[in-house]
Design a protein around this motif. Structure first.
Motif, PDB file in Angstrom:
ATOM      1  N   GLU B 332       0.789  -1.144  -0.154  1.00  0.00           N
ATOM      2  CA  GLU B 332       0.126  -0.237  -0.135  1.00  0.00           C
ATOM      3  C   GLU B 332       0.968   1.305   0.038  1.00  0.00           C
ATOM      4  O   GLU B 332       1.708   1.421   0.787  1.00  0.00           O
ATOM      5  CB  GLU B 332      -1.083  -0.139   1.318  1.00  0.00           C
ATOM      6  N   TRP B 333       0.868   2.002  -1.055  1.00  0.00           N
ATOM      7  CA  TRP B 333       1.588   3.135  -1.218  1.00  0.00           C
ATOM      8  C   TRP B 333       1.190   4.419  -0.966  1.00  0.00           C
ATOM      9  O   TRP B 333       0.016   4.818  -1.848  1.00  0.00           O
ATOM     10  CB  TRP B 333       2.285   3.227  -2.639  1.00  0.00           C
ATOM     11  N   THR B 334       1.589   5.136  -0.248  1.00  0.00           N
ATOM     12  CA  THR B 334       1.081   6.774  -0.066  1.00  0.00           C
ATOM     13  C   THR B 334       1.851   7.586  -1.217  1.00  0.00           C
ATOM     14  O   THR B 334       3.084   7.613  -0.986  1.00  0.00           O
ATOM     15  CB  THR B 334       1.316   7.144   1.190  1.00  0.00           C
ATOM     16  N   LEU B 335       1.189   8.143  -2.237  1.00  0.00           N
ATOM     17  CA  LEU B 335       1.839   8.874  -3.202  1.00  0.00           C
ATOM     18  C   LEU B 335       2.080  10.434  -2.925  1.00  0.00           C
ATOM     19  O   LEU B 335       2.764  10.860  -3.313  1.00  0.00           O
ATOM     20  CB  LEU B 335       1.035   8.364  -4.560  1.00  0.00           C
ATOM     21  N   CYS B 336       0.849  10.744  -2.459  1.00  0.00           N
ATOM     22  CA  CYS B 336       1.019  12.107  -1.750  1.00  0.00           C
ATOM     23  C   CYS B 336      -0.170  12.403  -0.982  1.00  0.00           C
ATOM     24  O   CYS B 336      -1.155  11.474  -0.919  1.00  0.00           O
ATOM     25  CB  CYS B 336       0.822  13.290  -3.236  1.00  0.00           C
ATOM     26  N   LYS B 446      -3.345   6.887  -1.927  1.00  0.00           N
ATOM     27  CA  LYS B 446      -2.630   5.578  -1.818  1.00  0.00           C
ATOM     28  C   LYS B 446      -2.983   4.822  -2.714  1.00  0.00           C
ATOM     29  O   LYS B 446      -4.099   4.646  -3.401  1.00  0.00           O
ATOM     30  CB  LYS B 446      -2.848   4.618  -0.324  1.00  0.00           C
TER      31      LYS B 446
END
Lengths: 475, 475
Positions: B332-336, B446
């Motif tokens: 799970e990636w938080t991009l901004c 995300k």
């Protein structure tokens, strides 16, 4: 399966390796007539030759037949080469490890065919001494004469010559006491213009056989003045600075006569602690990439920066890219996998690093991982290859530390991952960590951040082409 | 804090909203003399006007004084406008909701000053009928005459005229029985050239008051032939297809006289289920973005594709980008984060989607989340706003589903996130889901993948400028 394929498992794809046998120090680095020559220590069943390769671009190497063979005087140990324009020949300087006397002395050889064949000078050896350590002559042009710097064990010795045959000692250099954690070898001395200035300084490098930050062999450099006679380190640089905080960068020297005054270094990507134990066959040993050196002033010292030569960019193929992306706390991102060779370029705006630790995890097999961990608070970087794969020797596994400057706008990372070699360039090469590794599977690259978030200004992973698609084609 | 700031919390920044009071259907969409006119239903204390705004680029809107006011005949309900070149005037057609008779009839007004002021035709109403539902006239040019399509409740009625005043019915259209989950409103009829062909088809759109896939009001379209008299849906398109699988896209109609034959639609981003309950003030109601429509043939049907007009790209500012990145299973990636307005463009190579579910999670506050979840196996997408923030009405919370084609090379996503509106365009607008939301905090974006990995061919998040920096400046 074709013969040899399995044992070639760890053959590097973007670094030079010999077809077989053992290599170590790079020798006779010289640019001549469109070709960069890379000679190297070549141990064929304990007979020590100079092996040979040439490149037009510092990236793709063509292996050539062995250049200089041991003779009745001795084995052919490390040395250098220059172009003697006046006599239209290349001149190589090497150390004899003499069979009978066991002493070390310097020999000379000439080539009139662009380094393909060599005639040894009939008056060899040309330089002898009673020192136990007396080796690795590096010759370079200084105004109207030639200068040779060579190792005297606990110091370097400087000689001068007009004719490349007759040499007179002019000085020596020792640095301070702390710089002698081991025998000095493979010295080099060259001028550099300090970046963004017109100031000229001289850089003296030595390879130190033991006591490097990561353990075993490593390289140091001193910065100061050289007037053609004597090298004097600046008073705050009498203690050598480490060129590389990894475990595998040794015997590095620079090319002579490179166009446009570029200063290019290559080293043997290895450590004497375990040279003979590497799990590779039929070859043992590989070179670092060719690095371009820059000298910059930082606080009150002059420091070297190293980056892979720009020419290496020609190897880049498929690109994996991120720009201006936030990474949340305790996230771990797989960016690509199943790669054997890659370049990773990342920059982090330092102000936005709230993570306690962050960096790169490269999975190298089941429960195997090569880790690069940064800590802003501790201002450092760790490279951990403890569980990165095969540990061929009890001094191979380890976690290595380097100081990192977190006071700039960005933290930048360039990482070259070859099949069995990693080269980490931090802050545009201000700090470098080079380490072999023997992974059990292809690389899977992950980024991570723990305990806080951060922003990735830019992250680019390039897959890379091999430099030697046909290793058997020695043409 | 300046008056009104707090209550303006949910004012959209990249979508049109009126300064105050209640808006609904877009009306009188016409391009004239360099300006795109956007009139709209404007309910000011239960008096129904046409509000007015103009734009030169379909992105930035300038609010103008109310255009057409209710009069002694009735309230001014929805309708359209054309340019009457011959008489150098704009002509607006609207529905009177008559005060006395309670019937619906059609009225006309003229403008000789680019839509700023309007004179109602003295002979209004020009068209009456005994039907209970008889409204929303859309007039367009067809060769040497004018055609009007308007809603008859369970059908659309077509009229023709030479002078824009006198109208004769020529046909009607009903579609099949399944297309009548609610009263038909706001019809439109326009020709389109099928993408990459020279084939011309006619598209008939209606807004259906109830029974949409997400519940409540929604829009359908039929594709077929129109010969100037009668619209006949292709035999396999007699059942309407849904234009939008979200809950908030209604009363959409297209502009007349747009240069270069572009077909541009805007809709009211709302649902009659809860129009009066939205937690915004002093304004209620907002428009969708302006969408350019394309018609493509897919399998044996003609389907509409919608994307925000290219002009919206001018709003893009800071960019967050990824290209050719692998995302590992269960990552799970938080991009901004901390964004109020953004555009997200992603493409996934479908072959490389091994994740069971994947998509976008947008954190909208503590324990608040707006979720877009794709499932390759089930060939669908869910938009879940159940816990996305304030749920102002018991029919507001919900999870909506749309079918998604996973047989192409890439799955593409374009997502516009405004302060209180989301528009999701899947596969270049083949499937669209538009939903209001009332977040409790700024957006944190995300990406995620569960149960397997995937590759992100490209992901770009753009932060965006506001379209109306000075909402009080009505110049």
């Amino acid at each position: 399966m074709p013969k040899g394929v399995k044992m070639e498992k760890y053959r590097p794809k973007i670094h030079f390796s010999a077809e077989d046998y053992i290599i170590n120090d790079p020798n006779g680095l010289v640019y001549y007539n469109g070709e960069y020559h890379l000679f190297h220590q070549y141990n064929i069943n304990e007979q020590i030759y100079w092996g040979h390769a040439v490149s037009k671009d510092l990236v793709h190497w063509k292996r050539l037949p062995k250049a200089i063979a041991p003779d009745k005087i001795g084995q052919i140990w490390s040395g250098s080469a220059v172009v003697d324009e006046e006599n239209q020949r290349m001149v190589a300087f090497f150390t004899y490890s003499e069979h009978e006397t066991k002493r070390q002395s310097q020999g000379v050889a000439f080539s009139y065919d662009k380094g393909r064949t060599w005639e040894k000078y009939s008056g060899n050896p040309i330089l002898t001494d009673s020192r136990e350590d007396f080796r690795d002559p590096k010759v370079f042009r200084y105004e109207e004469k030639w200068v040779m710097i060579l190792s005297g064990g606990d110091c370097v010795l400087l000689y001068e010559s007009k004719d490349l045959i007759h040499w007179n000692q002019i000085s020596s250099f020792k640095g301070n006491q702390e710089s002698h954690t081991g025998v000095w070898e493979c010295p080099d001395l060259f001028p550099m213009i300090v970046e963004t200035t017109e100031e000229k300084k001289w850089v003296l490098t030595v390879s130190v056989n033991d006591g490097s930050p990561a353990g075993g062999t490593g390289m140091q450099y001193f910065v100061g003045e050289f007037d053609g006679q004597k090298f004097i380190a600046d008073s705050n640089q009498e203690k050598g600075l480490w060129i590389d905080y990894g475990k595998d960068f040794y015997a590095g020297v620079t090319w002579n006569h490179v166009p446009k005054d570029r200063r290019l270094m290559i080293a043997w990507a290895d450590n004497w602690q375990y040279r003979d134990y590497l799990p590779t066959s039929p070859f043992k040993g590989q070179m670092s990439c060719v690095r371009e050196l820059k000298l910059v002033q930082k606080e009150k010292k002059y420091i070297l920066k190293q980056l892979p030569v720009k020419e290496m960019e020609c190897l880049r193929t498929n690109k994996h890219e991120m720009k201006n992306i936030k990474m949340g706390a305790d996230e771990e991102w797989t960016l690509c996998d199943k790669k054997e060779v890659l370049e990773l370029d990342i920059s982090y705006p330092i102000e936005k690093i709230h993570a306690q630790t962050f960096g790169i995890k490269i999975s190298t097999g089941k429960n195997r991982q090569f880790e690069i961990v940064f800590c802003k608070e501790k201002q450092c970087c760790f490279v951990d290859r403890t569980t990165a794969g095969v540990n061929p020797h009890d001094k191979f596994a380890g976690k290595y530390k380097a100081p990192v400057d977190f006071t700039q706008e960005f933290l930048t990372i360039k990482l070259l991952m070859d099949v069995s070699q990693s080269e980490l360039f931090i802050n545009n090469g201000e700090v470098v960590m080079s380490n072999l590794l023997f992974p059990e599977d292809f690389y899977k690259v992950k980024l991570f951040a723990t305990g806080g978030d951060l922003v990735i200004e830019k992250s680019i992973i390039y897959e890379m082409d091999e430099i030697m698609k046909h290793p058997l084609d020695e043409a």
